[in-house]
Structures are given as structure tokens and as C-alpha cells.
Design an enzyme around this catalytic site. Structure first.
Site, PDB file in Angstrom:
ATOM      1  N   ASN A 129      43.807  40.977  50.040  1.00 26.30           N
ATOM      2  CA  ASN A 129      44.176  39.513  49.601  1.00 26.30           C
ATOM      3  C   ASN A 129      45.910  39.369  48.890  1.00 26.30           C
ATOM      4  OD1 ASN A 129      44.311  41.653  47.030  1.00 26.30           O
ATOM      5  ND2 ASN A 129      43.262  39.650  45.836  1.00 26.30           N
ATOM      6  N   GLU A 227      43.942  48.402  39.092  1.00 29.91           N
ATOM      7  CA  GLU A 227      43.755  47.688  39.070  1.00 29.91           C
ATOM      8  C   GLU A 227      42.461  46.647  40.223  1.00 29.91           C
ATOM      9  OE1 GLU A 227      43.771  43.892  39.575  1.00 29.91           O
ATOM     10  OE2 GLU A 227      45.620  44.087  40.802  1.00 29.91           O
ATOM     11  N   CYS A 261      42.564  38.131  41.485  1.00 30.39           N
ATOM     12  CA  CYS A 261      41.839  38.779  40.714  1.00 30.39           C
ATOM     13  C   CYS A 261      41.730  38.143  39.167  1.00 30.39           C
ATOM     14  CB  CYS A 261      42.070  40.426  40.126  1.00 30.39           C
ATOM     15  SG  CYS A 261      41.662  41.621  41.620  1.00 30.39           S
ATOM     16  N   GLU A 430      50.708  47.991  35.220  1.00 40.71           N
ATOM     17  CA  GLU A 430      51.353  48.217  36.553  1.00 40.71           C
ATOM     18  C   GLU A 430      52.503  46.599  36.585  1.00 40.71           C
ATOM     19  OE1 GLU A 430      50.119  49.177  40.861  1.00 40.71           O
ATOM     20  OE2 GLU A 430      48.563  47.083  39.736  1.00 40.71           O
TER      21      GLU A 430
END
Length: 451
Positions: A129, A227, A261, A430
């Protein structure tokens, strides 16, 4: 061999060889050798080379962006931002190399210090994505901390990753320090996860696959950053600037065709403002320009694949009550912007990650009700709160179980701030000032001064 399709036209644009288990093993051997020299280099030299890498990426922004448009169907503006984000993250990580310091801890009888040492070889498994920036989220800080990186891009979007590896060599990074291995997740990805000389896995993708990777890493006591999915709320209170909130809402879940997301796919609106907000939202959704991603005027492109298109359709059938925009017909994986207006709070469309240009709009009564609705999923990645009351903004921010919240904004990701989720949305953080430390071991050294 993997065929790479242009999702806007369904044309084959490349054929990319897949990496075998044996080839992964050979790549790890090369990476270990390169990492030892890289870790021994002076911090200033590592920083200089990473800045040079950033400069070379900057010189190829347009090339990388157009490649991303072709392989991922991203709009040209988004693709330029993504390539620029890689550049900026490399530059930011380079600035952290010489600030990756340990501590001196007061103790009796001597001097105690800590050292932050690189882990070794890092495996980064990136999604389709956001192929460029998310690959860089793991790669840049890992390299800056003195590690080697092996990146496995998604099967459908390997081209920008392969080009970044070429640019790394052009910038002067040591050979084999940053390698890109295209291939299937259950072969190439599994080989990285299971390899005993891969010290850490950084994975971005579905919660289902993330759980499998975590289980495999647990068996080896291997570090992992995950993630994963999201079902983020966009909470609009009656006291908010409704015009601004409604104008901003469409691209909060339509950016990248909803394949994000952090997409705000649950629009929660205080009941007293619900009708007014929906009246403002409708023309905003209907006006979104969907089309050729290479056209500068396009705001939303296609979905990545037919599999993804079919999945999205299953959540938003044609007869479902909704506000809908328009999308092209013919070749390509197109789906129109859609806001479902009659979904139940516990329905699949309201609780499951769709990963497409579909949102639901739900009413709430007060702060407590809004927080309950916001937390009524298994995820906890991101979200937005629209209100003019700063006290309310803080109370609701504390109540919502999510890792990244914005007030009167939909901004989720900055390379200078930490990013990650609660619950099923992932593990670890992150980006931000602590990103490099996540790729190190802490070694404690006590020096007896009384001997």
C-alpha cells in the site's frame, strides 16, 4: 517469476524473478559480511553516506514517483510525497547516527556505562500500500544504527524497492549492505523470518500474517516490530467547525484509495450535528476526482488488484444505503468513494478493516458514547477528534485506545514522531527520535575503580 500489473490498466509492466530459500541464505551471508565493516566505520562516515543516499534519492524523485504510479496506482502527487519521504527519513536517520549514545549510571565502587550496539542483519517485509516510505521506515534507522538490511517488498510492488537498492550503491553504500529480495511471502518472507542469522523482523501488513510472524519469531526469541491493521475513528463533536471537518473527512479515508491502515473509516458524529454534517459531507464525497493516477488533477486512483476490489465490493454492495462518488469503468480495479449511512455499529463494515474507499457514518450522544464507539474494534492504530474544546480533546484523546491521534486534523505519520498501534494494530514503535535504538542491543559495562 512474478508479473507486475499496472492497476489502472491491468497491463503487465514487468516480470520480476522470485527469490528462493537458497538465495535468501546466500544474501544473509553477504549481509553479515557487509554489516561487520559498516558497524566498524566511524559514525560520521555512516552519517555522510546516508545523507548522500538521501541526496541521490532526491535527484530521482520524479523517476521513483512515476514508477510508483505504474506499479501501485498511486496518484502522482502521493507518489512524489512518498519518494520525498524516503529522502527525508534517510536524512533524519543520518542525523541520529552520532546521537546514538549510551548512559553513565551512578553506582558504588566504580563506573557504569551502557553501549548501544547494532543487532546485525535486519529483515524488513514491506507492504504494497505504501511501498517506498514503509520500506524506508525500517531500513533507514536500521542502517543508521549500524545494521545491514534485507528488504522483501510485496509481490505486487517490488519495482521502487529494487530501484532504491540501485541508488544506494550509486550513493556509495557498501555492496550487500542493503539488499532487496523480491518474492512470495510464504517463500522469501518465510525464509527471512526463519533464518537464524536475521536478528530482527520489521513487518507491515495484515494482523493475520503478523501473528504468524510473531509466533515464528517467538520460537527463536527473535525481535519483531509489527505494524498491522486499523479501523480508525474520525470523531466529530457538535461544537467543531463542521464545514472544516466535513471538507477534510473524504480524503481521511480515500487517500491511497482507502488502502491505508490509518484511514478514518468510521466517521462518528454527535447526534445533534449529524444531519448538518451529512449534508456537508455528501457533496464533498461526490466531488472527489477518481481517474488516471498519472493525471495531476486526480485525487484517487484504483485499488491494487482484482482480489482487493472483490473484497471491497463485499462490504459495500450496490443496494446498500450510501453516499457515493463516481469511478471509471472499463479496465482497472476501480471502486467509487462510498460512505455507508445505514450500517450498524457492530456490522462487519463498521468493525473490520476493509482497506478500500469505504467508510461508515455513525451517530453518538456524548463523550463517553463516542469513546465506547471508537474503542469498539480489535484495532487501535490512529484516529481524529474534531472539537473547539481543548479539555474535551484531551479527555477523549486519553480515552481512545490508539497509538496516533490528531485533533482537528487527520495527520498520522511524521518521520520525526513515533508511530505504532495498540491491541491488534501491532507491536512496537517506528519513526521518531528513538527509532535507531530499536535496532540495537544495550550492553552494560561496569568498571571497578577500587581495585
Amino acid at each position: 517469476m512474478h508479473q507486475i500489473l499496472n492497476p489502472a490498466t491491468e497491463e503487465v509492466i514487468a516480470n520480476v524473478p522470485a527469490t528462493s530459500f537458497v538465495q535468501v541464505d546466500a544474501a544473509v551471508v553477504r549481509a553479515r559480511r557487509a554489516q561487520r565493516g559498516w558497524a566498524a566505520a566511524a559514525p560520521a562516515d555512516r552519517a555522510r553516506l546516508l545523507r548522500r543516499f538521501a541526496t541521490v534519492v532526491d535527484e530521482h524523485i520524479e523517476e521513483l514517483a512515476h514508477l510508483e504510479v505504474r506499479e501501485a496506482g498511486h496518484t502522482l502527487g502521493n507518489a512524489r510525497w512518498e519518494a520525498g519521504n524516503v529522502r527525508d527519513l534517510l536524512d533524519y536517520a543520518a542525523g541520529g547516527v552520532e546521537r546514538l549514545t549510551g548512559r553513565q549510571i551512578p553506582v558504588a565502587g566504580g563506573l557504569d556505562i551502557t553501549l548501544l550496539e547494532p543487532l546485525g542483519v535486519i529483515g524488513v517485509i514491506a507492504p504494497w500500500n505504501f511501498p517506498m516510505p514503509i520500506a524506508a521506515w525500517g531500513t533507514a534507522p536500521a542502517l543508521a544504527a549500524g545494521n545491514a538490511v534485507i528488504l522483501k517488498p510485496a509481490e505486487t510492488t517490488p519495482l521502487t524497492a529494487l530501484r532504491l537498492a540501485e541508488l544506494a550503491l550509486e550513493a556509495g553504500l557498501p555492496e550487500h549492505l542493503f539488499q532487496v529480495l523480491p518474492g512470495a511471502g510464504d517463500i522469501t518472507g518465510a525464509a527471512l523470518v526463519e533464518h537464524p542469522d536475521i536478528a530482527k523482523i520489521v513487518f507491515t501488513g495484515s494482523t493475520r500474517v503478523g501473528k504468524q510472524i510473531m509466533a515464528s519469531c517467538a520460537a527463536q526469541v527473535k525481535r519483531v516490530t509489527l505494524e498491522l491493521g486499523g479501523k480508525s475513528p474520525n470523531i466529530v463533536f457538535a461544537d467543531a467547525d463542521l464545514e472544516a471537518a466535513a471538507a477534510a473527512a473524504p480524503m481521511s479515508f480515500l487517500d491511497n484509495s482507502g488502502q491505508d491502515c490509518c484511514a478514518r473509516t468510521r466517521i462518528l458524529v454527535q447526534r445533534s450535528a449529524y444531519d448538518r454534517f451529512l449534508a456537508l459531507l455528501t457533496p464533498a464525497v461526490e466531488s472527489i476526482v477518481v481517474g488516471d493516477p498519472a493525471d495531476e488533477k486526480t485525487q484517487m486512483g484504483p485499488l491494487i488488484s482484482k482480489v482487493q476490489l472483490d473484497r471491497v465490493r463485499s462490504y459495500a454492495p450496490d443496494n446498500a444505503p450510501a453516499v457515493r462518488g463516481s469511478a471509471p469503468t472499463g479496465p482497472g480495479f476501480w471502486f467509487p468513494p462510498t460512505v455507508l449511512t445505514d450500517a450498524a455499529p457492530d456490522s462487519p463494515a463498521a468493525t473490520e478493516e476493509i482497506f478500500g474507499p469505504v467508510a461508515v457514518v455513525l451517530p453518538f450522544d456524548d463523550e463517553d458514547h463516542a469513546i465506547r464507539l471508537a474503542n469498539a474494534t480489535e484495532y487501535g492504530l490512529s484516529g481524529s477528534i474534531w472539537t473547539r474544546d481543548i479539555g474535551r480533546a484531551l479527555r477523549v484523546s486519553q480515552g481512545v485506545r490508539a497509538g496516533n491521534l490528531s485533533v482537528n486534523s487527520h495527520s498520522s505519520v511524521r518521520y520525526s514522531t513515533p508511530f505504532g498501534g495498540y491491541r491488534q494494530s501491532g507491536l512496537g514503535r517506528e519513526l521518531g527520535p528513538d527509532a535507531l535504538a530499536a535496532f540495537t542491543e544495550t550492553k552494560n559495562v561496569f568498571i571497578n575503580t577500587e581495585a
